[in-house]
Design an enzyme around this catalytic site. Structure first.
Site, PDB file in Angstrom:
ATOM      1  N   HIS A  68      49.649 -53.934 138.660  1.00 57.48           N
ATOM      2  CA  HIS A  68      51.406 -54.167 136.553  1.00 57.48           C
ATOM      3  C   HIS A  68      51.844 -55.053 137.156  1.00 57.48           C
ATOM      4  O   HIS A  68      51.876 -55.312 135.733  1.00 57.48           O
ATOM      5  CB  HIS A  68      51.862 -52.060 137.573  1.00 57.48           C
ATOM      6  CG  HIS A  68      53.269 -52.261 136.573  1.00 57.48           C
ATOM      7  ND1 HIS A  68      52.770 -52.152 135.186  1.00 57.48           N
ATOM      8  CD2 HIS A  68      53.935 -52.643 137.199  1.00 57.48           C
ATOM      9  CE1 HIS A  68      54.533 -51.959 134.392  1.00 57.48           C
ATOM     10  NE2 HIS A  68      54.964 -51.665 135.692  1.00 57.48           N
ATOM     11  N   GLU A  71      50.844 -51.357 129.415  1.00 58.50           N
ATOM     12  CA  GLU A  71      49.650 -52.030 129.856  1.00 58.50           C
ATOM     13  C   GLU A  71      48.206 -51.946 128.974  1.00 58.50           C
ATOM     14  O   GLU A  71      47.337 -52.427 128.709  1.00 58.50           O
ATOM     15  CB  GLU A  71      49.128 -51.818 131.694  1.00 58.50           C
ATOM     16  CG  GLU A  71      50.191 -52.132 132.669  1.00 58.50           C
ATOM     17  CD  GLU A  71      49.983 -51.504 133.444  1.00 58.50           C
ATOM     18  OE1 GLU A  71      48.780 -52.288 134.308  1.00 58.50           O
ATOM     19  OE2 GLU A  71      51.069 -51.126 134.012  1.00 58.50           O
ATOM     20  N   LYS A  80      66.242 -48.647 131.400  1.00 61.18           N
ATOM     21  CA  LYS A  80      65.334 -47.397 131.876  1.00 61.18           C
ATOM     22  C   LYS A  80      66.980 -46.908 132.743  1.00 61.18           C
ATOM     23  O   LYS A  80      65.819 -45.327 133.231  1.00 61.18           O
ATOM     24  CB  LYS A  80      65.276 -48.481 133.320  1.00 61.18           C
ATOM     25  CG  LYS A  80      63.743 -49.748 132.895  1.00 61.18           C
ATOM     26  CD  LYS A  80      63.310 -50.529 133.982  1.00 61.18           C
ATOM     27  CE  LYS A  80      62.031 -50.330 133.698  1.00 61.18           C
ATOM     28  NZ  LYS A  80      60.565 -49.697 133.716  1.00 61.18           N
ATOM     29  N   ARG A 107      60.653 -50.237 125.481  1.00 65.47           N
ATOM     30  CA  ARG A 107      59.893 -51.630 126.484  1.00 65.47           C
ATOM     31  C   ARG A 107      60.754 -53.237 125.720  1.00 65.47           C
ATOM     32  O   ARG A 107      60.788 -53.967 125.695  1.00 65.47           O
ATOM     33  CB  ARG A 107      58.923 -52.224 125.665  1.00 65.47           C
ATOM     34  CG  ARG A 107      58.286 -51.164 126.081  1.00 65.47           C
ATOM     35  CD  ARG A 107      58.055 -51.156 128.235  1.00 65.47           C
ATOM     36  NE  ARG A 107      57.464 -50.427 129.011  1.00 65.47           N
ATOM     37  CZ  ARG A 107      57.136 -50.372 130.506  1.00 65.47           C
ATOM     38  NH1 ARG A 107      58.400 -51.099 130.994  1.00 65.47           N
ATOM     39  NH2 ARG A 107      56.951 -50.184 131.218  1.00 65.47           N
ATOM     40  N   THR A 132      65.256 -40.705 133.706  1.00 59.18           N
ATOM     41  CA  THR A 132      64.150 -40.416 134.443  1.00 59.18           C
ATOM     42  C   THR A 132      63.278 -39.443 135.618  1.00 59.18           C
ATOM     43  O   THR A 132      64.653 -38.956 135.671  1.00 59.18           O
ATOM     44  CB  THR A 132      64.307 -41.702 136.002  1.00 59.18           C
ATOM     45  OG1 THR A 132      65.159 -42.732 135.697  1.00 59.18           O
ATOM     46  CG2 THR A 132      63.258 -41.280 137.180  1.00 59.18           C
ATOM     47  N   GLU A 141      54.715 -43.543 138.381  1.00 65.40           N
ATOM     48  CA  GLU A 141      55.083 -43.465 139.806  1.00 65.40           C
ATOM     49  C   GLU A 141      55.012 -42.804 140.701  1.00 65.40           C
ATOM     50  O   GLU A 141      55.236 -41.433 140.190  1.00 65.40           O
ATOM     51  CB  GLU A 141      56.450 -44.064 139.216  1.00 65.40           C
ATOM     52  CG  GLU A 141      57.098 -44.957 138.557  1.00 65.40           C
ATOM     53  CD  GLU A 141      58.014 -46.075 138.727  1.00 65.40           C
ATOM     54  OE1 GLU A 141      58.582 -46.048 139.661  1.00 65.40           O
ATOM     55  OE2 GLU A 141      58.472 -46.623 137.449  1.00 65.40           O
ATOM     56  N   ASP A 150      64.083 -48.514 142.442  1.00 61.36           N
ATOM     57  CA  ASP A 150      63.112 -48.589 141.673  1.00 61.36           C
ATOM     58  C   ASP A 150      61.765 -49.952 141.904  1.00 61.36           C
ATOM     59  O   ASP A 150      62.243 -50.716 142.010  1.00 61.36           O
ATOM     60  CB  ASP A 150      62.737 -48.541 140.467  1.00 61.36           C
ATOM     61  CG  ASP A 150      61.271 -48.262 139.897  1.00 61.36           C
ATOM     62  OD1 ASP A 150      60.800 -47.238 140.723  1.00 61.36           O
ATOM     63  OD2 ASP A 150      60.933 -48.180 138.683  1.00 61.36           O
ATOM     64  N   GLU A 210      56.612 -44.833 132.406  1.00 63.00           N
ATOM     65  CA  GLU A 210      55.934 -45.334 133.502  1.00 63.00           C
ATOM     66  C   GLU A 210      55.245 -44.308 135.209  1.00 63.00           C
ATOM     67  O   GLU A 210      56.225 -43.532 135.335  1.00 63.00           O
ATOM     68  CB  GLU A 210      56.661 -46.239 134.528  1.00 63.00           C
ATOM     69  CG  GLU A 210      57.165 -47.226 133.526  1.00 63.00           C
ATOM     70  CD  GLU A 210      57.631 -48.522 134.177  1.00 63.00           C
ATOM     71  OE1 GLU A 210      58.236 -48.504 135.111  1.00 63.00           O
ATOM     72  OE2 GLU A 210      57.636 -49.768 133.842  1.00 63.00           O
ATOM     73  N   ASP A 242      59.664 -42.864 134.886  1.00 60.45           N
ATOM     74  CA  ASP A 242      60.332 -44.554 134.634  1.00 60.45           C
ATOM     75  C   ASP A 242      60.631 -44.597 133.133  1.00 60.45           C
ATOM     76  O   ASP A 242      59.534 -45.559 132.843  1.00 60.45           O
ATOM     77  CB  ASP A 242      60.042 -45.130 135.638  1.00 60.45           C
ATOM     78  CG  ASP A 242      61.600 -46.563 135.609  1.00 60.45           C
ATOM     79  OD1 ASP A 242      61.943 -45.657 135.116  1.00 60.45           O
ATOM     80  OD2 ASP A 242      61.260 -47.535 136.048  1.00 60.45           O
ATOM     81  N   GLN A 291      63.852 -53.748 126.963  1.00 62.79           N
ATOM     82  CA  GLN A 291      64.018 -54.372 128.707  1.00 62.79           C
ATOM     83  C   GLN A 291      64.072 -55.984 128.134  1.00 62.79           C
ATOM     84  O   GLN A 291      64.645 -56.678 128.883  1.00 62.79           O
ATOM     85  CB  GLN A 291      62.468 -53.707 128.815  1.00 62.79           C
ATOM     86  CG  GLN A 291      62.516 -54.425 130.375  1.00 62.79           C
ATOM     87  CD  GLN A 291      61.466 -53.648 130.987  1.00 62.79           C
ATOM     88  OE1 GLN A 291      60.643 -52.177 130.001  1.00 62.79           O
ATOM     89  NE2 GLN A 291      60.857 -54.145 132.483  1.00 62.79           N
ATOM     90  N   TYR A 307      66.476 -58.225 129.887  1.00 60.96           N
ATOM     91  CA  TYR A 307      66.057 -58.123 131.372  1.00 60.96           C
ATOM     92  C   TYR A 307      66.218 -59.933 132.209  1.00 60.96           C
ATOM     93  O   TYR A 307      66.526 -59.561 133.558  1.00 60.96           O
ATOM     94  CB  TYR A 307      64.711 -57.594 132.270  1.00 60.96           C
ATOM     95  CG  TYR A 307      63.274 -59.287 131.312  1.00 60.96           C
ATOM     96  CD1 TYR A 307      63.063 -59.573 132.876  1.00 60.96           C
ATOM     97  CD2 TYR A 307      62.963 -60.060 130.162  1.00 60.96           C
ATOM     98  CE1 TYR A 307      61.978 -60.341 132.975  1.00 60.96           C
ATOM     99  CE2 TYR A 307      62.137 -60.426 130.014  1.00 60.96           C
ATOM    100  CZ  TYR A 307      61.807 -60.609 131.362  1.00 60.96           C
ATOM    101  OH  TYR A 307      60.425 -61.914 131.983  1.00 60.96           O
TER     102      TYR A 307
HETATM  103 MN    MN Z   1      59.324 -48.120 136.829  1.00 63.29          MN
END
Ligand code: MN
Length: 439
Positions: free
Chosen positions: A147, A386, A265, A249, A269, A213, A140, A211, A245, A252, A256
């Site tokens: 973004h 976002e 993640k 959060r 998916t 995508e 990914d 997400e 995806d 993450q 991360y």
């Molecule tokens: Mn993604």
């Protein structure tokens, strides 16, 4: 010309399959996406969508309609329960198959073609759609600068975009085992979360997100150690689908650094089931994203004049939410965001070339994701992180409910479409999933 238009893009040609001529149809004659379906307990088979029907390619082949020298390789590769074989053949056989199917399905088809093909049609609503390919590896990317900037601002207000962003198509290796077809329920994942400076705890994610995508499949791969040059990269792309995806959060944010997302993640998916080929997308190719004044040019291995001129793809993506309350009350799903793939900072070819630039071998059926597709406008944001500024500004839904992140019972549906004057509009279908609590 690289993205050649031919008779299969003629917007005036209609199909004898009436539902394909409906202006609202996802799958007119000019689209012809490939997918894998299963009827009842029968074996999975490869099909092509036309209107609200599916052409069973194995049946069509056995009836002799695909038995000419140019089409036979692709037809035989479709005697399978996945698209991997067809993908491995590269572009020319796929193109030959498309042209033959167009001839068979158009209103002007011979009566033999039409009557034979009619016996190998199924209704889409009587079958189950499966994953289109056996995905060996899934990567990914993070190709939307909007973004990346919006998300970067939440974590690093003074320094939203890291210095590598305009040089490297950033990405991470995802997990293929948890790819699921549209319609699969998404179980809220558990993980380590930390609130403020407190000790981390383990439990169900409190900030589950989607997400929006674009997914794209590798067709013919490259040998280990042999990079893919920019001029050849498009030859290694089979087609596109919609990808969600799902992302936890809170998990993450804690996990991360320093190696990137892992469990935040890889729990699920979702993919839309129909793969729209690069041939079908030919009328919708546009210039690559225009970099801002002062941005560095891509390094030479990612730079290609043709790609710069037509490496973009004009595909609209739209995400909608329907909460359990909304469904109960019959409230229409609410639009969350609408964005366009042409606004990605990196083209699909640049992502392919970059991925193979160290000699990493891509294989037929591998899946690449674009990363969340967001645009410049607030209405073009591709995830709740976002849209709600990290949960600080909840959005209001038509039911009066508010959302910071996804609640159990929420259904997210992403749709995609291409439109251009003088051409038949085509659609990518839909990718949906409903979040359920842990049992
Ligand atoms: Mn993604």
């Amino acid at each position: 010309m690289r993205f050649a238009l031919d008779e299969t893009h003629d917007c005036l040609t209609q199909s004898w399959a009436e539902s394909a001529n409906d202006a609202e149809s996802d799958f007119p004659l000019q689209n012809l996406p490939f997918g894998v379906f299963r009827r009842g307990n029968e074996a999975a088979r490869v099909g092509v969508a036309i209107g609200d029907l599916i052409v069973d390619l194995a049946g069509l082949y056995q009836s002799g309609l695909l038995d000419d020298a140019e089409v036979r390789p692709a037809a035989e590769a479709c005697l399978s329960d996945s698209l991997n074989g067809l993908m491995a053949l590269g572009t020319a056989p796929r193109r030959a198959m498309r042209r033959r199917l167009f001839t068979i399905l158009r209103a002007e088809a011979t009566s033999n073609d039409r009557e034979t093909a009619r016996r190998h049609l199924l209704a889409q609503n009587e079958v189950e759609m499966l994953l289109p390919a056996r995905v060996g590896d899934y990567t990914d990317f993070y190709a939307s600068i909007f973004h990346a900037t919006n998300v970067g601002k939440l974590f690093r207000p003074d320094n939203p975009l890291l210095p590598n962003y305009k040089y490297i198509p950033i990405g991470y290796h995802g997990r293929a085992s948890s790819l699921v077809p549209s319609g699969t329920k998404i179980v809220r994942p558990s993980g380590q979360r930390r609130v403020g400076e407190a000790e981390p705890t383990f439990g169900p994610s409190r900030s589950l997100d989607y997400e929006m995508e674009l997914g794209f499949f590798v067709s013919a791969g490259n040998r280990l150690g042999e990079p893919i040059l920019m001029g050849d990269a498009e030859e290694h792309i089979f087609g596109v689908c919609i990808l969600n995806d799902w992302s936890a959060r809170d998990v993450q944010a804690w996990e991360y650094q320093p190696l990137g997302p892992l469990l935040a993640k890889n729990f699920s998916t979702s993919l839309s089931p129909w793969v729209v080929t690069m041939e079908a997308l030919a009328p919708f190719r546009v210039a690559a994203f225009t970099r801002a004044e002062g941005d560095p040019a891509p390094l030479t291995y990612l730079l290609d004049a043709k790609d710069n001129a037509q490496g973009g793809v004009d595909i609209w993506l739209e995400a909608r939410i329907a909460t359990a309350v909304m469904r109960e009350r019959g409230v229409e799903p609410a639009l969350l965001g609408r964005s366009n793939v042409r606004d990605l900072y990196w083209t699909l070819a640049q992502m392919i070339t970059h991925h193979a630039s160290n000699g990493c071998n891509l294989r037929a059926g591998d899946l690449l994701g674009s990363g969340t597709v967001s645009g410049a406008e607030k209405s073009a944001r591709g995830c709740l992180l976002e849209l709600t500024s990290g949960g600080k500004e909840p959005i209001l839904l038509p039911s009066g409910e508010q959302r910071r992140f996804l609640e159990d019972g929420d259904e997210v549906t992403i749709e995609g479409y291409c439109q251009r004057v003088g051409f038949r509009h085509i659609r990518l279908g839909r990718c949906s999933g409903i979040v359920i609590g842990q049992q």
